[in-house]
Design an enzyme around this catalytic site. Structure first.
Site, PDB file in Angstrom:
ATOM      1  N   HIS A   3       0.874  -1.178   0.000  1.00 25.88           N
ATOM      2  CA  HIS A   3       0.000   0.000   0.000  1.00 25.88           C
ATOM      3  C   HIS A   3       0.912   1.228   0.000  1.00 25.88           C
ATOM      4  O   HIS A   3       1.993   1.199   0.595  1.00 25.88           O
ATOM      5  CB  HIS A   3      -0.845  -0.048   1.274  1.00 25.88           C
ATOM      6  CG  HIS A   3      -1.917   0.979   1.370  1.00 25.88           C
ATOM      7  ND1 HIS A   3      -1.657   2.292   1.672  1.00 25.88           N
ATOM      8  CD2 HIS A   3      -3.269   0.901   1.227  1.00 25.88           C
ATOM      9  CE1 HIS A   3      -2.789   2.968   1.712  1.00 25.88           C
ATOM     10  NE2 HIS A   3      -3.783   2.149   1.442  1.00 25.88           N
ATOM     11  N   ASP A  52       2.874  -4.201   8.315  1.00 29.87           N
ATOM     12  CA  ASP A  52       1.676  -3.381   8.156  1.00 29.87           C
ATOM     13  C   ASP A  52       0.477  -4.317   8.299  1.00 29.87           C
ATOM     14  O   ASP A  52       0.142  -5.072   7.385  1.00 29.87           O
ATOM     15  CB  ASP A  52       1.743  -2.724   6.764  1.00 29.87           C
ATOM     16  CG  ASP A  52       0.450  -2.036   6.389  1.00 29.87           C
ATOM     17  OD1 ASP A  52      -0.528  -2.120   7.157  1.00 29.87           O
ATOM     18  OD2 ASP A  52       0.420  -1.410   5.313  1.00 29.87           O
ATOM     19  N   LYS A  91     -10.366  -0.330  10.610  1.00 32.33           N
ATOM     20  CA  LYS A  91     -10.397  -1.552   9.790  1.00 32.33           C
ATOM     21  C   LYS A  91     -10.706  -2.792  10.631  1.00 32.33           C
ATOM     22  O   LYS A  91     -10.892  -3.870  10.091  1.00 32.33           O
ATOM     23  CB  LYS A  91      -9.067  -1.731   9.061  1.00 32.33           C
ATOM     24  CG  LYS A  91      -8.817  -0.614   8.051  1.00 32.33           C
ATOM     25  CD  LYS A  91      -7.870  -1.032   6.984  1.00 32.33           C
ATOM     26  CE  LYS A  91      -7.281   0.140   6.256  1.00 32.33           C
ATOM     27  NZ  LYS A  91      -8.091   0.536   5.095  1.00 32.33           N
ATOM     28  N   CYS A 114      -4.544   2.420  -3.780  1.00 39.26           N
ATOM     29  CA  CYS A 114      -3.291   2.953  -3.198  1.00 39.26           C
ATOM     30  C   CYS A 114      -2.161   1.946  -3.354  1.00 39.26           C
ATOM     31  O   CYS A 114      -1.351   1.761  -2.427  1.00 39.26           O
ATOM     32  CB  CYS A 114      -3.471   3.320  -1.733  1.00 39.26           C
ATOM     33  SG  CYS A 114      -4.735   4.553  -1.473  1.00 39.26           S
ATOM     34  N   GLN A 173      -4.712  -4.713   7.113  1.00 41.87           N
ATOM     35  CA  GLN A 173      -5.742  -5.636   6.630  1.00 41.87           C
ATOM     36  C   GLN A 173      -5.908  -6.851   7.531  1.00 41.87           C
ATOM     37  O   GLN A 173      -7.016  -7.359   7.714  1.00 41.87           O
ATOM     38  CB  GLN A 173      -5.391  -6.115   5.203  1.00 41.87           C
ATOM     39  CG  GLN A 173      -5.514  -5.039   4.163  1.00 41.87           C
ATOM     40  CD  GLN A 173      -6.927  -4.467   4.081  1.00 41.87           C
ATOM     41  OE1 GLN A 173      -7.910  -5.176   4.239  1.00 41.87           O
ATOM     42  NE2 GLN A 173      -7.020  -3.177   3.842  1.00 41.87           N
TER      43      GLN A 173
END
Ligand code: PLP
Length: 406
Positions: free
Chosen positions: A122, A198, A224, A364, A201
């Site tokens: 991303h 990261d 999220k 993104c 998600q």
């Protein structure tokens, strides 16, 4: 259904579903998931009963606010199985957390030092590192396999002696592919580099264990994982945080301030300059406390069942091109695809008219789009409150889009 997950009972605790005045098939969960009741309740309670600023207060409301904020930090630490609460830094989200680490590390890096990312990142986990090139840092990019997974066979060639950090997504927001972390951690350890994951998600679909993963930094956003917007988390291994200087400076993060020179507080305060997102942190703490008690196996098997149905249905629609891994193994229930030559925005618009919420665009992740040879895709992303009717509405809507847009 192949398991006992009761979707309608689960949905009842998401106020958006209770207040609907039209049908909704919400399949844009990778962008933002709907907020759980526990977060609404905790934020309302906080702002009506304990609203004050944290740390600097001399009255009961400020003390109550500080206590609530620190309880939220403890809740995040529990959720992540962190070693101590001092490893939890509240930020405004994933993007802010990655910029914090990149900006702080920037003070320590020397020209020629290397940062490794992948082609699938991303932009939030790409641009903060790319920008360090301005000070002579070298950005090295892990390529992908033909199906769009990070090619781990190239780790030895890319991760060299000057590597200071490997920054990768725990799971892709475009393909849902879950990163195989074992070789990544091993490659980093071999050269003494740090690892940042990261988790934007991943957190919606599983509970990452900081002591088991072996990374040094883990970042995610509240919105999220069924929590509020405006808040996120940077988890940093104690010694990894301790070696970083502050990124933002201001109130609340100092030891002593003098005219010419100042000293900094210990982590996590050092990284929380200014008034933090107090109510949002309290909401996030509440939602993670709720998530801790969820039957994850059941939720996961529900999502997998829906995802299998979705993938099978997509494969049956003429002209659909699926991007990313072909099956659902080692993958979150996120899929990107194109429908012939139709523009993803047009497809999303037609589906929106049928109350199916999707995302169309480059997500993104422009380097990844380029890898797939497309400018944009349609993306459908499932959450535990989705049901068979949502998947079927999407599949029927795509058939309809094919006819009306052709
Ligand atoms: N990283 C990944 C993998 C994401 O999917 C996203 C959001 O879509 C982000 C980072 C940025 O998250 P935020 O906008 O909450 O900072």
């Amino acid at each position: 259904m192949p398991n006992d997950h009761d979707v309608s009972a689960f949905r009842r605790d998401f106020p958006l579903y209770a207040n609907l005045d039209r049908p909704l098939h919400y399949l844009d969960n990778a962008a933002t998931a709907q907020m759980h009741q526990s977060a609404f309740d905790a934020m309302r309670r906080h702002d009506t009963q304990a609203r004050g600023n944290v740390l600097r207060g001399n009255h009961r409301l400020a003390e109550a606010a500080t206590e609530a904020y620190e309880n939220a930090r403890a809740g995040v630490a529990r959720y992540l199985n962190a070693t101590t609460v001092e490893e939890i830094v509240f930020t405004s989200g994933t993007t802010a957390a990655i910029n914090l680490v990149a900006g702080a590390m920037g003070y320590l890096l020397r020209p020629g030092d290397e940062i490794v990312v992948s082609l699938a990142e991303h932009h939030s986990n790409f641009l903060p590192w790319q920008r360090l090139q301005e000070q002579g840092v070298v950005l090295r990019v892990l390529p992908l396999t033909s199906e769009g997974r990070i090619d781990m066979s190239l780790l030895p060639a890319i991760v060299g002696g000057r590597c200071r950090l490997i920054a990768l997504s725990h799971a892709s927001n475009v393909t849902g592919a879950i990163t195989d972390l074992v070789p990544v951690i091993a490659a980093a350890r071999a050269v003494g580099a740090r690892v940042l994951l990261d988790g934007a998600q991943y957190v919606q679909h599983g509970r990452p264990d900081m002591q088991a993963l072996g990374a040094d930094f883990y970042v995610f956003s509240g919105h999220k994982c069924f929590g509020p917007t405006g808040v996120g988390v940077l988890w940093g291994r104690r010694e990894a945080l301790a070696e970083l200087p502050p990124f933002m400076v201001g109130g609340g993060m100092v030891g002593r301030v003098a005219l010419r020179e100042s000293t900094w507080a210990e982590p996590p305060r050092r990284f929380e300059a200014g008034t933090p997102p107090i109510a949002q942190a309290v909401g996030l703490g509440a939602v993670l406390d709720w998530l801790v008690g969820q039957p994850w196996e059941q939720l996961r098997s529900h999502e997998e069942h829906l995802f299998e149905r979705l993938l099978a249905g997509l494969r049956n629609i003429p002209g659909v091109r699926l991007l990313g891994p072909a099956d659902r193994r080692e993958r979150l229930p996120v899929v990107s695809f194109n429908l012939g030559e139709l523009h993803p925005h047009d497809v999303c618009q037609v589906l929106d008219e049928r109350h199916v919420a999707l995302r169309g665009g480059h997500h993104c992740a422009q380097p990844l789009m380029e890898f797939f040879g497309v400018a944009a895709t349609v993306r459908a992303s499932l959450a535990a409150y989705n049901d068979v009717a949502d998947v079927d509405a999407l599949l029927a809507g795509l058939e309809h889009a094919r006819q009306v847009l052709a």
